[in-house]
Design a protein around this motif. Sequence first.
Motif, mmCIF file in Angstrom:
data_model
loop_
_atom_site.group_PDB
_atom_site.id
_atom_site.type_symbol
_atom_site.label_atom_id
_atom_site.label_comp_id
_atom_site.label_asym_id
_atom_site.label_seq_id
_atom_site.Cartn_x
_atom_site.Cartn_y
_atom_site.Cartn_z
ATOM 1 N N GLN A 269 1.100 -1.260 0.018
ATOM 2 C CA GLN A 269 -0.049 0.016 -0.007
ATOM 3 C C GLN A 269 0.875 1.256 0.132
ATOM 4 O O GLN A 269 0.624 2.166 -0.939
ATOM 5 C CB GLN A 269 -0.694 -0.073 1.105
ATOM 6 C CG GLN A 269 -1.653 1.283 1.394
ATOM 7 C CD GLN A 269 -2.661 1.288 2.485
ATOM 8 O OE1 GLN A 269 -3.198 0.210 2.901
ATOM 9 N NE2 GLN A 269 -2.854 2.315 3.473
ATOM 10 N N ASP A 270 1.603 1.352 0.984
ATOM 11 C CA ASP A 270 2.563 2.396 1.140
ATOM 12 C C ASP A 270 4.026 2.113 0.376
ATOM 13 O O ASP A 270 4.864 3.232 0.197
ATOM 14 C CB ASP A 270 3.011 3.027 2.719
ATOM 15 C CG ASP A 270 1.447 3.258 3.301
ATOM 16 O OD1 ASP A 270 0.983 4.229 2.518
ATOM 17 O OD2 ASP A 270 1.415 2.748 4.464
ATOM 18 N N TYR A 271 4.390 0.873 0.472
ATOM 19 C CA TYR A 271 5.699 0.587 -0.162
ATOM 20 C C TYR A 271 5.580 -0.861 -0.939
ATOM 21 O O TYR A 271 4.626 -1.656 -0.718
ATOM 22 C CB TYR A 271 6.965 0.542 0.566
ATOM 23 C CG TYR A 271 6.988 -0.497 1.753
ATOM 24 C CD1 TYR A 271 7.574 -1.807 1.397
ATOM 25 C CD2 TYR A 271 6.145 -0.378 2.910
ATOM 26 C CE1 TYR A 271 7.821 -2.698 2.211
ATOM 27 C CE2 TYR A 271 6.362 -1.558 3.785
ATOM 28 C CZ TYR A 271 7.048 -2.924 3.308
ATOM 29 O OH TYR A 271 7.191 -3.706 4.267
ATOM 30 N N PHE A 272 6.165 -0.915 -1.890
ATOM 31 C CA PHE A 272 6.627 -2.093 -2.680
ATOM 32 C C PHE A 272 7.860 -2.511 -2.906
ATOM 33 O O PHE A 272 8.643 -1.712 -2.969
ATOM 34 C CB PHE A 272 5.694 -1.811 -4.128
ATOM 35 C CG PHE A 272 4.292 -1.480 -4.044
ATOM 36 C CD1 PHE A 272 3.447 -2.201 -4.330
ATOM 37 C CD2 PHE A 272 3.881 -0.155 -3.927
ATOM 38 C CE1 PHE A 272 1.998 -2.304 -4.025
ATOM 39 C CE2 PHE A 272 2.636 0.164 -3.977
ATOM 40 C CZ PHE A 272 1.519 -0.771 -3.908
ATOM 41 N N VAL A 273 7.973 -3.659 -3.248
ATOM 42 C CA VAL A 273 9.475 -4.611 -3.313
ATOM 43 C C VAL A 273 9.504 -5.322 -4.350
ATOM 44 O O VAL A 273 8.485 -6.345 -4.514
ATOM 45 C CB VAL A 273 9.731 -5.202 -1.677
ATOM 46 C CG1 VAL A 273 11.023 -5.765 -1.672
ATOM 47 C CG2 VAL A 273 9.578 -4.365 -0.793
ATOM 48 N N VAL A 274 10.444 -5.468 -5.233
ATOM 49 C CA VAL A 274 10.817 -6.596 -6.004
ATOM 50 C C VAL A 274 12.074 -7.348 -5.383
ATOM 51 O O VAL A 274 12.918 -6.765 -4.862
ATOM 52 C CB VAL A 274 10.840 -5.983 -7.427
ATOM 53 C CG1 VAL A 274 9.547 -5.578 -7.906
ATOM 54 C CG2 VAL A 274 12.017 -4.905 -7.604
ATOM 55 N N ARG A 275 12.247 -8.411 -6.177
ATOM 56 C CA ARG A 275 13.360 -9.293 -6.106
ATOM 57 C C ARG A 275 14.354 -8.846 -6.718
ATOM 58 O O ARG A 275 14.485 -8.696 -7.969
ATOM 59 C CB ARG A 275 13.053 -10.627 -6.132
ATOM 60 C CG ARG A 275 13.801 -11.759 -5.497
ATOM 61 C CD ARG A 275 13.082 -12.986 -5.703
ATOM 62 N NE ARG A 275 12.893 -13.527 -6.948
ATOM 63 C CZ ARG A 275 13.676 -14.706 -7.614
ATOM 64 N NH1 ARG A 275 14.481 -15.340 -6.849
ATOM 65 N NH2 ARG A 275 13.399 -14.824 -8.859
ATOM 66 N N GLY A 276 15.646 -8.978 -6.129
ATOM 67 C CA GLY A 276 16.901 -9.083 -6.972
ATOM 68 C C GLY A 276 17.835 -10.230 -6.722
ATOM 69 O O GLY A 276 17.377 -11.267 -6.167
ATOM 70 N N ASN A 277 18.889 -10.383 -7.725
ATOM 71 C CA ASN A 277 19.651 -11.666 -7.595
ATOM 72 C C ASN A 277 20.244 -12.285 -6.555
ATOM 73 O O ASN A 277 20.327 -13.361 -6.261
ATOM 74 C CB ASN A 277 20.568 -11.532 -8.721
ATOM 75 C CG ASN A 277 21.577 -10.421 -8.410
ATOM 76 O OD1 ASN A 277 21.277 -9.247 -8.295
ATOM 77 N ND2 ASN A 277 22.958 -10.687 -8.180
#
Length: 492
Positions: A269-277
């Motif tokens: 909602q307030d923050y979003f995260v994606v994956r790294g290697n």
Amino acid sequence: MRCCFSAHLPALAALSAFPGPCEVLRSGARLAPALLRSASAAVRRAASAHPDDLTAVNLELVTLTEDRAVITWYTGIPGTNDGMGHPLPAITEGEVVYGTHPAHLNRTASEGRPTAHHQVELTDLEPGQTYYYQARSRGVAATPTPLHLVRGNAVGTSTFGFGSGGGPYSFTTPQPPPGRHLLSVALCNDLHLGETTAGLVGGLPLLRGVVQQPGRAPYPELMSRALVEEARRRGADLLLAGGDISAGGAAHDLGEARRILDGFGAHGQDYFVVRGNHDRSHDNSAFRTAFPVADGPGYFARDLGGLRIIGLDTYAKSGNGADAGGLGAEQLSWFRATLRQAPDQPTVVFGHHPLTVRDSVFPVTRGQQLDRRQARALVDAYAAAPGVFLHHAGHTHRNKRTVLVRAPHVTHQEVAAAKEYPGGFTLLRIHSGGYALNHYKAGDMAARQWGERSRRVAAGLWPHHALGRSVTDRNSVRAHDLSGVAGFAVRE
């Protein structure tokens, strides 16, 4: 029957992550003279030191907006050594004198307390105005961080003052983005929770890593907490964390990252995260447990008051993490279809690997960017989607702004790692007629101390790579029709 060639494919894939001979020779030609100059300068400083002397160094114009500037430097005791070739801190006052004429610096900004890690903010500046300034401590003028390897300028938007041994230097404030302000987004990446030594990057000619001082908090944790606090202080409504949240995908480290980022607001909602290697694990369950995505895969699209946020998993593949990033056929197909559904909608895309890596001091390997064919496919998709205006990436641990001819309406912004020098994040300020990108160091004192200590990664050559070769690599303004964005609800 398994043929001999296929038996060696894993080894060949691993070798592809290393730089080629031409890249090594090119970087060596740049780096060797710089190392010799640094060693010679250290000897001269030690020979000329006096007990009452003060050295004021590493002056940087970190942030430049239409109405403010953030300037940092370090004061040390000449002739001393902290064990890593750096002078011990000299705690003293710091001030910046500035004005609109180099001979008439009639305004002063100072800090609230003595420190060795100075950070002074100039406020109430006039848009489009040229200012001249000098930073000083105890009457000693601070000298710039040298960026001769990249022919860069750490202290201004012109070369005014260079060769003077302390300025004054100059900068010209930009005009603000057109239209009214709608919302602000903090862009960050490479938190590396769980890491204990900075600078251990495969494929780069580093001499040794840098560790935290005994008794101090683990640097990934303190830098991440300082980032969250600074992002909130700077008015960010939303935060996007672009991968390598952890150092190795461990559940404990990802859980700690979740607890820290929850200090900003609610995930999804307030923050979003994606994956790294670095976030990969044997079954990827640890990352999905810490940062679940409601619709399943690690990529997603969200409409936030007319602003579309697209998060990509740029290591949706098997591998050791050192090879090129990859989206996979399913994610690439989904991405193309998503843009085609609303090509004109204002859109920010973020993922860990950049699509291209240009002007790097260090050797460029395949592992520093997305697979080339898939990168071209993304750029082709951008060319047909005029609403996309920003692609945020990490992975390279540097500030770098790139615009590609194929899709010139999209800014590709690499953001420096949160975990080490220069630290911090980039603030995206969205207006109805355009946007600004501004890099901020974390202001927390412990974060400043670690930022200064970690600038010695790569034998002290890290600023040439990480800071940004020019002020515009970390601070820029562009016009773009963003009137379709309605704004963002203010967090409680």
